[in-house]
Design a protein around this motif. Structure first.
Motif: not given
Length: 73
Positions: A65-66, A69, A72
């Motif tokens: 997830q990091n 992030t 993006n």
């Protein structure tokens, strides 16, 4: 120790050798003697409650997830 007729662990624990053990081996020798006699010289520490640790899957999800992030942004 052979010179003092200490050939076995049992010989080491005999009372007549206590003065020699104190003189030549000090505290560590006396602790060894007491342990051989079945006397505990150190107290056991209680087992502490374990902290919750992240499972490998959770760690991977957090890293993924990091990474997403950062890509993006």
């Amino acid at each position: 120790m052979i010179a003092h007729n200490i050939l076995t662990a049992y010989d080491f624990t005999k009372p007549q050798h206590e003065a020699w053990i104190k003189k030549e081996m000090g505290v560590i020798g006396m602790r060894l003697k007491y342990e051989l006699e079945g006397k505990s010289v150190l107290e056991l520490e209680p087992i502490r409650e374990q902290k919750k640790v992240l499972q490998p899957q959770e760690v991977f999800q957090n890293k993924f997830q990091n990474l997403m992030t950062y890509e993006n942004a």
